[in-house]
Motif scaffolding. Structure first.
Motif, short mmCIF file in Angstrom:
data_model
loop_
_atom_site.label_atom_id
_atom_site.label_comp_id
_atom_site.label_asym_id
_atom_site.label_seq_id
_atom_site.Cartn_x
_atom_site.Cartn_y
_atom_site.Cartn_z
N TRP A 180 -9.50 1.38 1.63
CA TRP A 180 -9.25 1.37 3.08
C TRP A 180 -9.43 2.79 3.60
O TRP A 180 -9.12 3.76 2.89
N LEU A 213 9.67 4.87 6.34
CA LEU A 213 9.83 6.12 7.06
C LEU A 213 9.19 7.30 6.35
O LEU A 213 9.01 8.37 6.94
N TYR A 237 -5.07 6.54 15.50
CA TYR A 237 -5.95 6.38 14.36
C TYR A 237 -6.49 4.95 14.32
O TYR A 237 -5.78 4.00 14.63
N GLN A 244 0.21 11.54 4.17
CA GLN A 244 -0.18 12.42 5.27
C GLN A 244 0.21 13.84 4.91
O GLN A 244 1.41 14.16 4.87
N ASN A 283 0.82 -1.21 0.00
CA ASN A 283 0.00 0.00 0.00
C ASN A 283 0.85 1.26 0.00
O ASN A 283 2.00 1.24 0.46
N PHE A 342 -9.11 5.51 7.10
CA PHE A 342 -8.68 5.83 8.46
C PHE A 342 -9.73 6.69 9.15
O PHE A 342 -10.46 7.46 8.49
N TRP A 401 5.96 -0.56 7.90
CA TRP A 401 5.85 0.75 7.25
C TRP A 401 7.25 1.28 6.99
O TRP A 401 8.19 1.00 7.74
N TYR A 411 4.03 7.22 2.56
CA TYR A 411 4.56 6.03 3.19
C TYR A 411 4.18 4.80 2.36
O TYR A 411 3.06 4.71 1.86
N GLN A 421 -10.37 9.96 11.67
CA GLN A 421 -9.79 11.30 11.57
C GLN A 421 -8.65 11.54 12.55
O GLN A 421 -7.91 12.52 12.42
N VAL A 448 0.29 5.12 1.59
CA VAL A 448 -0.51 5.94 2.50
C VAL A 448 0.16 7.30 2.57
O VAL A 448 1.40 7.37 2.61
N LYS A 488 -2.06 17.05 8.98
CA LYS A 488 -3.34 16.36 8.77
C LYS A 488 -3.24 14.88 9.13
O LYS A 488 -2.20 14.40 9.56
N GLY A 489 -4.35 14.18 8.93
CA GLY A 489 -4.41 12.77 9.27
C GLY A 489 -3.89 11.87 8.15
O GLY A 489 -3.40 12.33 7.12
N LEU A 490 -3.99 10.57 8.40
CA LEU A 490 -3.53 9.57 7.45
C LEU A 490 -4.57 9.33 6.38
O LEU A 490 -5.78 9.32 6.65
N ALA A 542 6.62 7.40 11.50
CA ALA A 542 5.61 6.59 10.82
C ALA A 542 4.62 6.03 11.85
O ALA A 542 4.98 5.84 13.02
N PRO A 543 3.40 5.77 11.43
CA PRO A 543 2.44 5.14 12.34
C PRO A 543 2.93 3.76 12.77
O PRO A 543 3.63 3.06 12.04
N TRP A 589 -5.22 6.75 3.03
CA TRP A 589 -4.81 5.65 2.15
C TRP A 589 -4.91 6.09 0.70
O TRP A 589 -5.90 6.69 0.28
#
Lengths: 117, 108
Positions: free
Chosen positions: B97, A109, B88, A39, A35, B99, A107, A95, B101, A37, A43-45, B43-44, A47
Motif C-alpha cells: 500500500w 493513537l 494524504y 510516520q 496493518n 500513500f 487507527w 500506528y 506525499q 503504518v 514526515k509523511g505516512l 492519528a490520520p 505503510w
C-alpha cells in the motif's frame, strides 16, 4: 467503542530490537486484516506491514523486509510487530490500523520508536 | 510497486475558499483509494472511502472525492478553520500500500 492501543515503543540503540503490540477491542478482531503504518518526525505516512485476518498472509514494505515480522494472536485480540536490526531511519510513530478495504476503519493513537545511540 | 503522486505539497487558502488536491497513481487502481486528514499529534482520519463513493460517517459534506483509475481529486467546497491540516491519499489496490506525499493546507 472501538479501541486500538499500541504499546512497546521506546528508545533503542541502532542494531537493537523492539516488539510492538496493538491491543484491539470493540470489534471482532479475528475478522479484520491489520496493518502497521509509521510516520517519521515531520514526515509523511509510510505503510510498513500488513497481515490477513487469519494470519496466514503477511506483507512488508521493501524498507523493512527481512528485519520486521508482523504477527497476530486472535485469541488475545492483539497485533504484533517484531522489529530487529533497527536503524536511525526507523525512528517514527508507529500506528496500527484495520484493513483499509472496508468502510469501517480504525487507527490507534500510535507509539513512538526512537533509534539512537 | 504503485507510486502515488500527490499535488500540491502545500497550499495557502482562506476560509471559504474551494480547495482541490490531486493524486495520480502510476497504474490503474480502480477506486481503491482513500483520503485522509491528519492534524498535528493526531492519528490520520479517513474522510473518503473508495475514491468517491463513500464519505465516512461524521465527515462534513463539504468534502468530496472524485476519480477512478489513475486520477483522483479531493475537494473541499468551502474551507473551514478546522480543515487546516495535512491531507494524504492512500492506494490499497496492490501491496505495498502506498500513500501520497501529503498536502499541507495552511491559512492565508
Amino acid at each position: 467503542e472501538v479501541q486500538l492501543l499500541e504499546s512497546g515503543g521506546g528508545l533503542v540503540q541502532p542494531g537493537g530490537s523492539l516488539r510492538l503490540s496493538c491491543a484491539v477491542s470493540g470489534i471482532t478482531f479475528s475478522t479484520y486484516g491489520m496493518n502497521w503504518v509509521r510516520q517519521a518526525p515531520g514526515k509523511g505516512l509510510d505503510w510498513v506491514s500488513g497481515i490477513s485476518f487469519s494470519g496466514d498472509s503477511t506483507y512488508y514494505a521493501d524498507s523493512v523486509k527481512g528485519r520486521f515480522t508482523i504477527s497476530r494472536d486472535n485469541s488475545k485480540n492483539t497485533l504484533f510487530l517484531q522489529m530487529t536490526s533497527l536503524r536511525a531511519e526507523d525512528t517514527a510513530v508507529y500506528y496500527c490500523a484495520t484493513d483499509f478495504h472496508y468502510y469501517d476503519t480504525y487507527w490507534g493513537l500510535g507509539t513512538l520508536v526512537t533509534v539512537s545511540s | 510497486d504503485i507510486q502515488m503522486t500527490q499535488s500540491p505539497s502545500s497550499l495557502s487558502a482562506s476560509v471559504g475558499d474551494r480547495v482541490t488536491i490531486t493524486c495520480r497513481a502510476s497504474q490503474d487502481i480502480r477506486d481503491d483509494l482513500g483520503w485522509y486528514q491528519q492534524k498535528p499529534g493526531k492519528a490520520p482520519k479517513r474522510l473518503i472511502f473508495a475514491a468517491a463513493s463513500s464519505l465516512q460517517s461524521g465527515v462534513p459534506s463539504r468534502f468530496s472525492g472524485s476519480g477512478s483509475g489513475t486520477e483522483f481529486t479531493l475537494t473541499i467546497s468551502s474551507l473551514q478553520p478546522e480543515d487546516f491540516a495535512t491531507y494524504y491519499c492512500l492506494q490499497y489496490k496492490g501491496y505495498p500500500w502506498t500513500f501520497g506525499q501529503g498536502t499541507k493546507v495552511e491559512i492565508k
